[in-house]
Design an enzyme around this catalytic site. Structure first.
Site, PDB file in Angstrom:
ATOM      1  N   LYS A  11       0.969  -1.113   0.342  1.00  0.00           N
ATOM      2  CA  LYS A  11       0.427  -0.035  -0.135  1.00  0.00           C
ATOM      3  C   LYS A  11       0.889   1.125   0.302  1.00  0.00           C
ATOM      4  CE  LYS A  11      -4.108  -2.317   2.085  1.00  0.00           C
ATOM      5  NZ  LYS A  11      -4.833  -2.365   3.364  1.00  0.00           N
ATOM      6  N   TYR A  51     -12.789  -2.415  -4.046  1.00  0.00           N
ATOM      7  CA  TYR A  51     -12.528  -2.481  -2.550  1.00  0.00           C
ATOM      8  C   TYR A  51     -14.332  -2.388  -2.492  1.00  0.00           C
ATOM      9  CZ  TYR A  51      -8.602  -2.099  -0.204  1.00  0.00           C
ATOM     10  OH  TYR A  51      -7.153  -2.359   0.265  1.00  0.00           O
ATOM     11  N   ARG A  87      -2.017 -14.617   4.470  1.00  0.00           N
ATOM     12  CA  ARG A  87      -2.604 -13.734   5.662  1.00  0.00           C
ATOM     13  C   ARG A  87      -1.566 -14.180   6.384  1.00  0.00           C
ATOM     14  NH1 ARG A  87      -6.982 -10.215   4.073  1.00  0.00           N
ATOM     15  NH2 ARG A  87      -7.191 -10.999   6.247  1.00  0.00           N
ATOM     16  N   HIS A 117      -1.719  -5.675   1.441  1.00  0.00           N
ATOM     17  CA  HIS A 117      -3.282  -6.047   1.110  1.00  0.00           C
ATOM     18  C   HIS A 117      -2.972  -7.776   0.369  1.00  0.00           C
ATOM     19  CE1 HIS A 117      -7.141  -7.299  -0.206  1.00  0.00           C
ATOM     20  NE2 HIS A 117      -6.738  -8.020  -1.614  1.00  0.00           N
ATOM     21  N   GLU A 128      -9.771 -10.538  -7.363  1.00  0.00           N
ATOM     22  CA  GLU A 128      -8.562  -9.967  -7.464  1.00  0.00           C
ATOM     23  C   GLU A 128      -7.036  -9.963  -7.990  1.00  0.00           C
ATOM     24  OE1 GLU A 128      -7.632  -9.401  -3.318  1.00  0.00           O
ATOM     25  OE2 GLU A 128      -9.458  -9.063  -2.505  1.00  0.00           O
TER      26      GLU A 128
HETATM   27  P1  IDP Z   1      -7.649  -7.316   5.402  1.00  0.00           P
HETATM   28  O1  IDP Z   1      -7.089  -6.139   4.371  1.00  0.00           O
HETATM   29  O2  IDP Z   1      -6.919  -7.416   6.696  1.00  0.00           O
HETATM   30  O3  IDP Z   1      -8.189  -8.243   4.307  1.00  0.00           O
HETATM   31  P2  IDP Z   1     -10.769  -5.811   5.666  1.00  0.00           P
HETATM   32  O4  IDP Z   1     -11.066  -6.166   6.453  1.00  0.00           O
HETATM   33  O5  IDP Z   1     -10.995  -6.603   3.877  1.00  0.00           O
HETATM   34  O6  IDP Z   1      -9.054  -5.993   6.205  1.00  0.00           O
HETATM   35  O7  IDP Z   1     -10.486  -4.275   5.455  1.00  0.00           O
HETATM   36  C1  IDP Z   1     -10.253  -3.762   4.107  1.00  0.00           C
HETATM   37  C2  IDP Z   1      -9.188  -2.297   4.671  1.00  0.00           C
HETATM   38  O8  IDP Z   1      -9.684  -1.578   4.848  1.00  0.00           O
HETATM   39  C3  IDP Z   1      -7.950  -2.568   6.124  1.00  0.00           C
HETATM   40  O9  IDP Z   1      -6.812  -3.538   5.103  1.00  0.00           O
HETATM   41  C4  IDP Z   1      -7.411  -1.788   6.344  1.00  0.00           C
HETATM   42  O10 IDP Z   1      -6.708  -0.484   5.289  1.00  0.00           O
HETATM   43  C5  IDP Z   1      -9.031  -0.520   5.617  1.00  0.00           C
HETATM   44  N1  IDP Z   1      -9.565  -0.893   7.350  1.00  0.00           N
HETATM   45  C6  IDP Z   1     -10.219  -2.042   7.526  1.00  0.00           C
HETATM   46  N2  IDP Z   1     -10.869  -2.442   9.227  1.00  0.00           N
HETATM   47  C7  IDP Z   1     -10.644  -0.406   9.176  1.00  0.00           C
HETATM   48  C8  IDP Z   1     -10.654   0.397  10.069  1.00  0.00           C
HETATM   49  O11 IDP Z   1     -11.103   0.004  11.766  1.00  0.00           O
HETATM   50  N3  IDP Z   1     -10.659   1.146   9.869  1.00  0.00           N
HETATM   51  C9  IDP Z   1     -10.129   2.055   9.133  1.00  0.00           C
HETATM   52  N4  IDP Z   1      -9.626   1.162   8.487  1.00  0.00           N
HETATM   53  C10 IDP Z   1     -10.216   0.266   8.333  1.00  0.00           C
HETATM   54 MG    MG Z   2      -9.723  -7.734   2.786  1.00  0.00          MG
END
Ligand code: IDP
Ligand code: MG
Length: 144
Positions: A11, A51, A87, A117, A128
């Site tokens: 990122k 997203y 992951r 990501h 993706e």
């Molecule tokens: P992941 O990247 O671990 O799969 P996801 O729940 O898919 O997590 O969320 C996508 C992205 O959104 C996260 O990597 C992060 O950059 C952002 N994000 C997730 N939860 C929050 C939050 O509570 N506040 C701000 N940004 C968040």
């Molecule tokens: Mg995710």
């Protein structure tokens, strides 16, 4: 175990802080092979489409603004159990909860600017990788 492909994004906070090499090194030393990669500055439309699954979440707009704030490095990783392994190497979304030694524990700035990501399931990995790379741009370890 199955040979899988998954999408990785370094990122904007990771690219800005010169972490590309260190993150790639973690993939390669953990049995993941980079089979496609490029640097790209996402447009708002590209980030929103990527997203789309998070459209209803309160952080969606901020997330899109952040993901378009600078260039990212987008890659396809291939390996045994690549989706779960990636992951695991990344660590939990919130760096405060990420296991020691994971990318997010070591490098993430916040729950939003969390450096990397990774696809979370075979269906999202297929969507993706296809969102960013044509099949002919992915040079599998088996064929190169
Ligand atoms: P992941 O990247 O671990 O799969 P996801 O729940 O898919 O997590 O969320 C996508 C992205 O959104 C996260 O990597 C992060 O950059 C952002 N994000 C997730 N939860 C929050 C939050 O509570 N506040 C701000 N940004 C968040
Ligand atoms: Mg995710």
């Amino acid at each position: 175990m199955a040979l899988e492909r998954t999408l990785s994004i370094i990122k904007p906070d990771g690219v800005r802080r010169n972490l590309i090499g260190r993150i790639f090194s973690r993939f390669e030393t953990n049995g993941l092979t980079i089979i496609a990669t490029r640097m790209h500055h996402l447009s708002r439309a590209e980030a929103e489409g990527f997203y789309a699954v998070h459209k209803a979440r309160p952080f969606f707009n901020d997330l899109v603004t952040y993901m378009t704030s600078g260039p990212v490095v987008i890659s396809v990783l291939e390996g045994e159990n690549a989706i779960a392994k990636h992951r695991e190497i990344m660590g939990a979304t919130d760096p405060k909860k990420a296991a020691p030694g994971t990318i997010r524990a070591d490098f993430a700035e916040s729950i939003e600017a969390n450096t990397v990501h990774g696809s979370d399931a075979p269906e999202t990995a297929a969507f993706e990788t296809g969102w960013f790379f044509r099949g002919t741009e992915q040079f599998s370890v088996a064929t190169r």
